[in-house]
Design a protein around this motif. Sequence first.
Motif, mmCIF file in Angstrom:
data_model
loop_
_atom_site.group_PDB
_atom_site.id
_atom_site.type_symbol
_atom_site.label_atom_id
_atom_site.label_comp_id
_atom_site.label_asym_id
_atom_site.label_seq_id
_atom_site.Cartn_x
_atom_site.Cartn_y
_atom_site.Cartn_z
ATOM 1 N N PHE A 77 40.787 34.478 43.295
ATOM 2 C CA PHE A 77 40.198 35.721 42.820
ATOM 3 C C PHE A 77 39.997 36.716 43.961
ATOM 4 O O PHE A 77 39.992 36.336 45.135
ATOM 5 C CB PHE A 77 38.848 35.437 42.144
ATOM 6 C CG PHE A 77 38.952 34.495 40.983
ATOM 7 C CD1 PHE A 77 39.424 34.935 39.758
ATOM 8 C CD2 PHE A 77 38.592 33.153 41.128
ATOM 9 C CE1 PHE A 77 39.535 34.058 38.689
ATOM 10 C CE2 PHE A 77 38.694 32.272 40.066
ATOM 11 C CZ PHE A 77 39.170 32.729 38.838
ATOM 12 N N ASP A 122 38.126 43.120 42.620
ATOM 13 C CA ASP A 122 38.889 43.173 41.370
ATOM 14 C C ASP A 122 38.068 43.870 40.285
ATOM 15 O O ASP A 122 36.989 43.408 39.918
ATOM 16 C CB ASP A 122 39.239 41.746 40.935
ATOM 17 C CG ASP A 122 40.305 41.686 39.866
ATOM 18 O OD1 ASP A 122 40.415 42.645 39.086
ATOM 19 O OD2 ASP A 122 41.021 40.670 39.812
ATOM 20 N N VAL A 131 42.904 37.052 33.055
ATOM 21 C CA VAL A 131 42.135 37.782 32.054
ATOM 22 C C VAL A 131 42.989 37.992 30.809
ATOM 23 O O VAL A 131 44.175 38.289 30.899
ATOM 24 C CB VAL A 131 41.664 39.151 32.606
ATOM 25 C CG1 VAL A 131 42.847 40.014 33.008
ATOM 26 C CG2 VAL A 131 40.803 39.886 31.596
ATOM 27 N N GLN A 160 44.813 33.418 32.629
ATOM 28 C CA GLN A 160 44.002 32.956 31.505
ATOM 29 C C GLN A 160 44.805 31.996 30.625
ATOM 30 O O GLN A 160 44.280 30.997 30.137
ATOM 31 C CB GLN A 160 43.512 34.149 30.698
ATOM 32 C CG GLN A 160 42.553 33.808 29.573
ATOM 33 C CD GLN A 160 41.123 33.562 30.049
ATOM 34 O OE1 GLN A 160 40.889 33.343 31.228
ATOM 35 N NE2 GLN A 160 40.184 33.583 29.129
ATOM 36 N N HIS A 211 42.706 43.442 42.393
ATOM 37 C CA HIS A 211 43.514 42.752 41.394
ATOM 38 C C HIS A 211 45.000 42.797 41.770
ATOM 39 O O HIS A 211 45.495 43.796 42.261
ATOM 40 C CB HIS A 211 43.296 43.411 40.033
ATOM 41 C CG HIS A 211 43.869 42.639 38.892
ATOM 42 N ND1 HIS A 211 43.306 41.467 38.425
ATOM 43 C CD2 HIS A 211 44.961 42.861 38.114
ATOM 44 C CE1 HIS A 211 44.019 41.020 37.405
ATOM 45 N NE2 HIS A 211 45.028 41.840 37.207
ATOM 46 N N TYR A 249 43.384 35.295 39.186
ATOM 47 C CA TYR A 249 42.639 36.408 38.583
ATOM 48 C C TYR A 249 42.974 36.613 37.108
ATOM 49 O O TYR A 249 43.372 37.680 36.670
ATOM 50 C CB TYR A 249 42.846 37.709 39.371
ATOM 51 C CG TYR A 249 44.210 37.884 40.034
ATOM 52 C CD1 TYR A 249 45.343 38.250 39.292
ATOM 53 C CD2 TYR A 249 44.373 37.699 41.406
ATOM 54 C CE1 TYR A 249 46.580 38.430 39.897
ATOM 55 C CE2 TYR A 249 45.607 37.870 42.017
ATOM 56 C CZ TYR A 249 46.704 38.233 41.253
ATOM 57 O OH TYR A 249 47.928 38.406 41.848
ATOM 58 N N CYS A 288 47.069 37.121 36.342
ATOM 59 C CA CYS A 288 46.479 38.104 35.437
ATOM 60 C C CYS A 288 46.449 37.515 34.021
ATOM 61 O O CYS A 288 45.811 36.493 33.804
ATOM 62 C CB CYS A 288 47.257 39.416 35.521
ATOM 63 S SG CYS A 288 46.575 40.791 34.558
ATOM 64 N N ALA A 302 32.746 38.242 35.909
ATOM 65 C CA ALA A 302 33.592 37.443 35.022
ATOM 66 C C ALA A 302 33.968 36.125 35.677
ATOM 67 O O ALA A 302 34.044 35.076 35.014
ATOM 68 C CB ALA A 302 34.846 38.227 34.649
ATOM 69 N N VAL A 303 34.196 36.164 36.984
ATOM 70 C CA VAL A 303 34.509 34.933 37.722
ATOM 71 C C VAL A 303 33.302 34.004 37.730
ATOM 72 O O VAL A 303 33.426 32.791 37.545
ATOM 73 C CB VAL A 303 34.961 35.277 39.153
ATOM 74 C CG1 VAL A 303 35.263 33.994 39.930
ATOM 75 C CG2 VAL A 303 36.191 36.181 39.124
ATOM 76 N N THR A 332 39.312 41.734 36.657
ATOM 77 C CA THR A 332 38.596 40.458 36.542
ATOM 78 C C THR A 332 37.466 40.499 37.570
ATOM 79 O O THR A 332 37.583 39.949 38.661
ATOM 80 C CB THR A 332 39.537 39.269 36.811
ATOM 81 O OG1 THR A 332 40.710 39.400 36.017
ATOM 82 C CG2 THR A 332 38.859 37.946 36.477
#
Length: 231
Positions: A160, A164, A141, A120, A196, A139, A116, A171-172, A167
């Motif tokens: 991922f 979700d 973010v 990132q 998620h 995943y 999560c 976004a992926v 995310t």
Amino acid sequence: MAGMGQLVSIGVPDREGRGYLALPTTGSGPGVIVLQEWWGLVPHIESVCDRFAEAGFVALAPDLYDGESTVEPDEAGSLMMALGIARTEALLAGAIETLLGLPECSGPKAGVIGFCMGGQLSLYAATLNPSIGACVDFYGVHPNVRPEFGNLRAPVLGIFAEGDHVTPPAAVDALEAQLIEAGKPYEFVRYPGVGHAFFNDSRPAVYNLEAASDAWQRTLNFLRANLSPQA
């Protein structure tokens, strides 16, 4: 049940940090930094470190919130948004230096994995630190963390969930396009039918055993391949 690791100090310029360290029973192994979800350095993240140690890795999870943690989503969101990026960058650098300086840690480079928010941050760390040899993003973010992918120094494994909402697939797709544009090596795995945080076995409402088990084995294979002495 107590984990197999312990809290250790991490040196950073402004004040001392801390992290959870788990050592392999084999005596030594490749190092991996484990980055928390927005909840903080909670028992689940410590258990991930323990699992890495059982698999032969030296695992260190820096405490990005300096002792704070929560089980409330609103509070977790506030902690995430209050995270100082400069302070976090210094703590990540200190954690990597601490990890690679341990006598039990083999090899010149470490892996980094995050979940999560930490996912990132794992990408972010891999664009900043040449001592990272492999990056795993579960995943990931964080709206305030924007890695410069042109500086990415390690291959990426992205994990991922197709269901979700934090995310989402769009976004992926955008992240994948950025990696392609930057010409960086990556592999994305997208699991259908899960949402998620499906890897978090402390949250029965979202945990998915089949997907989590597959993702874990892929992660171990990826880190072993890229952190071996021949890599």
